[in-house]
Structure formats: structure tokens, C-alpha cells
Design a protein around this motif. Structure first.
Motif: not given
Length: 217
Positions: A120-144
């Protein structure tokens, strides 16, 4: 460290150079790469440039382009190594060999008889600014999980075995996968969206449908 090796040792024999690389330089590049891996192309290229420059100094390699040097020396690109480590780390978490470093209980698998085990992938915050989404998008929980889920079913479903057994199956598969890291001068020859395992898997699937057979630049 790479420069120190080149200044200190006069030999450029492949066995000597690769031994020094693996003992003194590669561990620094690998350190903690399961948890942190760059996602911006410029940062990926900066890390890749260390290996690209070093391998060019190896005897017999100067006339080969970087992609061909990787094949000749039986090396993975730095980006491929980081993807590999993440896939292994995810498998170890799912097999309870190591704790979940995200401490969020999000890294777990679901099994389907047809598609096999997927993480299962970590979901990204849909309403957060793009610069905030960038950090979890590259994290182990999402990209792994994206990397792990792109692997063939027979590799993802390996369970109750040693880590070395999983690594052996993973490495056999990765040697069949194009390894074309984005380095300056090669961008026009990159047919996949990136050199990540998922994007290269998608490229092979498209080529299989169209009957395309690609080659090095």
C-alpha cells in the motif's frame, strides 16, 4: 574521496579501480539511501556524475559512453542502486525482518491471487501546496511501494526465505531491465519518463506491445 583515490593509486586496472570504488566511495553514496533518495533530475545527475567520472578513468572505458560502461563493468547506476535498496527494504518490512521506519503502519501489503502481493502506498495531501506535496511524494512510504509493486509477481511474492534469496531473484530481474540514468548529453536518448524501475518496466511493456527493440545512443 573519488578524487583522493585517483590521486593516490596509479593503477587504472578495472579490478583495482572497482575494488577501491566499492570499498571507499560507494558506501558514502549508498548511506541511508532507503530513506532518502533525490527526486529532482539535477540532484540525481549530481550523484550519478561521481560514478560517471570515476568509471571514465578505468582502463579501456574512456571511449565508451556511460550507459555502455555500466554494462561492461557490470555496475548498476546510482539511481538503480537506490531503487534496489528501497525494494529490498520494503520486502524486509513486509517480512518483519526490520521495523517500519515511518512508524505509521502504512507500509503493509495486500494479496490478490491474480496480481500477487502489493504494498500500500502512502496517500498524498490533495489540498496541500505543490512544494509541500514534494516531500512525501519522494518519501519511502510513497515511492517505495511504487518501486516494489512494479516488480514481477514472482519476486514480490517471495516469502519465508532469506534476504539473500530475495536479493538474488531481484538482481537477476534488474539485469534484464534497461539502466539508462539521466546524465547530461543523454536526455534526448531517454525513451522512458525516468530511469526509475517503474518507468523502465512500463517502457518494456510498451515495447513488447509494439515490437520495438531499442539500443544505446
Amino acid at each position: 574521496m573519488a578524487s583522493w583515490v585517483l590521486r593516490t593509486f596509479s593503477s587504472r586496472e578495472p579490478q583495482v579501480m572497482l575494488t577501491l570504488w566499492r570499498a571507499l566511495v560507494q558506501p558514502t553514496l549508498d548511506y541511508c539511501s532507503q530513506l532518502w533518495s533525490p527526486h529532482e533530475k539535477g540532484e540525481i545527475q549530481r550523484l550519478e556524475a561521481v560514478q560517471r567520472s570515476f568509471t571514465r578513468q578505468i582502463q579501456g572505458m574512456r571511449e565508451l559512453n556511460y550507459w555502455d560502461r555500466l554494462k561492461e563493468l557490470n555496475l548498476f547506476s546510482q539511481q538503480r542502486r537506490r531503487d534496489r535498496y528501497r525494494a529490498i527494504y520494503l520486502w524486509k518490512i513486509l517480512e518483519k525482518h526490520t521495523p517500519d521506519p515511518t512508524n505509521s503502519s502504512t507500509l503493509h501489503s495486500q494479496y490478490n491471487k491474480r496480481t500477487g502481493r502489493k504494498c500500500k502506498r502512502r496517500t498524498l495531501p490533495t489540498k496541500a501546496p505543490e512544494r509541500i506535496k514534494t516531500l512525501p511524494a519522494a518519501s519511502l512510504g510513497h515511492e517505495g511501494p511504487r518501486i516494489f509493486n512494479a516488480l514481477p509477481k514472482q519476486i514480490r511474492d517471495k516469502t519465508g526465505c532469506t534476504v539473500d534469496t530475495f536479493k538474488a531473484g531481484l538482481d537477476r530481474y534488474l539485469t534484464s531491465l534497461p539502466d539508462e540514468p539521466p546524465v547530461p548529453g543523454y536526455t534526448d536518448n531517454c525513451r522512458a519518463a525516468s530511469n526509475s524501475i517503474p518507468d523502465q518496466v512500463d517502457l518494456l511493456a510498451r515495447d513488447a506491445k509494439t515490437g520495438f527493440s531499442g539500443g544505446s545512443p
